[in-house]
Motif scaffolding. Structure first.
Motif, PDB file in Angstrom:
ATOM      1  N   LEU A  84      -3.148   7.135   0.921  1.00  0.00           N
ATOM      2  CA  LEU A  84      -2.670   5.820   0.480  1.00  0.00           C
ATOM      3  C   LEU A  84      -1.574   5.252   1.385  1.00  0.00           C
ATOM      4  O   LEU A  84      -1.041   4.175   1.078  1.00  0.00           O
ATOM      5  CB  LEU A  84      -2.121   5.930  -0.950  1.00  0.00           C
ATOM      6  N   VAL A 104      -1.367   1.543   2.189  1.00  0.00           N
ATOM      7  CA  VAL A 104      -0.944   0.747   1.036  1.00  0.00           C
ATOM      8  C   VAL A 104       0.578   0.784   0.906  1.00  0.00           C
ATOM      9  O   VAL A 104       1.229  -0.248   0.674  1.00  0.00           O
ATOM     10  CB  VAL A 104      -1.601   1.274  -0.256  1.00  0.00           C
ATOM     11  N   ASN A 160       0.137  -4.821  -7.373  1.00  0.00           N
ATOM     12  CA  ASN A 160      -1.114  -4.436  -6.709  1.00  0.00           C
ATOM     13  C   ASN A 160      -1.031  -3.035  -6.106  1.00  0.00           C
ATOM     14  O   ASN A 160      -1.997  -2.269  -6.172  1.00  0.00           O
ATOM     15  CB  ASN A 160      -1.459  -5.455  -5.621  1.00  0.00           C
ATOM     16  N   ILE A 200      -3.445   0.233  -7.114  1.00  0.00           N
ATOM     17  CA  ILE A 200      -4.207   1.015  -6.132  1.00  0.00           C
ATOM     18  C   ILE A 200      -3.898   2.502  -6.299  1.00  0.00           C
ATOM     19  O   ILE A 200      -4.801   3.350  -6.294  1.00  0.00           O
ATOM     20  CB  ILE A 200      -3.908   0.540  -4.701  1.00  0.00           C
ATOM     21  N   TYR A 237      -6.498   5.409  -7.661  1.00  0.00           N
ATOM     22  CA  TYR A 237      -6.820   6.602  -6.869  1.00  0.00           C
ATOM     23  C   TYR A 237      -6.711   7.864  -7.722  1.00  0.00           C
ATOM     24  O   TYR A 237      -7.574   8.754  -7.660  1.00  0.00           O
ATOM     25  CB  TYR A 237      -5.884   6.689  -5.661  1.00  0.00           C
TER      26      TYR A 237
END
Length: 211
Positions: free
Chosen positions: A50, A53, A66, A70, A74
């Protein structure tokens, strides 16, 4: 405000709003919950996956809402909700106590002894914060997670309970004109809107280590 909330308000002359992560605890409890769920190795492998991100979030190119979805997607998407909630209750009972700041707990106890209405207001999901609050008769305003067909979706229901959203949810539930004293405790700039509601506000008030 419901009739129950109005009755509760009239029974108190003061109310105290506490942020949770970083204010009452020494660590981010979402991260700790995920480590508890998947283990430290899988958690950090997930962070590597990640990392783009996280970089976008740190650069301000991705909102907290957001980025959080995410990460939740996950680690949680497809998880049976009943199993996840059972794990959250176990986490609240066995792991959270080691994360608490002694000064924060003492302040909460002081408020309760003085008949102050105590509310935890947090961006962390209610799944593990609410069970802890129930142990001590505290009220809870927290981020809610979506469930579909009995499984976690990894999505947030409504908005992440942070920043101005904390104020919105507080004012939706409580009529602050009922209280002669309003206390608020927080530790990040995102808590400043909540602190602005208070007659007595405290920023980063608890410095000692967890016990």
């Amino acid at each position: 405000m419901t009739n129950h909330d109005m009755v509760t308000a009239y029974s108190h002359s003061a109310i105290a709003f506490f942020d949770f992560d970083g204010t009452i605890t020494t660590k981010d409890t979402l991260a700790e919950l995920l480590k508890f769920k998947v283990g430290r190795v899988k958690y950090y492998i997930g962070l590597v996956f990640l990392s783009p991100v996280l970089v976008l979030y740190k650069l301000g190119l991705l909102s907290n809402h957001n980025a959080k979805e995410i990460m939740l997607g996950y680690f949680l998407k497809g998880e049976p909700a009943a199993e996840f909630n059972a794990l959250c209750r176990e986490f609240a009972e066995t792991r959270l106590p080691a994360l608490f700041r002694k000064g924060a707990l003492s302040e909460i106890r002081r408020h309760l002894q003085n008949n102050t209405q105590v509310v935890i207001v947090t961006a962390s999901p209610e799944n593990w914060v609410q069970p802890w609050c129930q142990q001590f008769n505290l009220e809870c305003i927290a981020t809610k997670l979506k469930v579909r067909n009995g499984r976690m979706t990894g999505k947030i229901a409504g908005q992440n309970c942070a920043g101005e959203e904390k104020v919105k949810l507080i004012l939706k539930r409580y009529n602050l004109s009922y209280y002669t004293k309003i206390y608020a405790y927080g530790d990040t700039p995102g808590d400043l809107p909540m602190l602005s509601l208070a007659t007595d506000s405290y920023y980063k008030p608890f410095k000692e280590r967890a016990y």
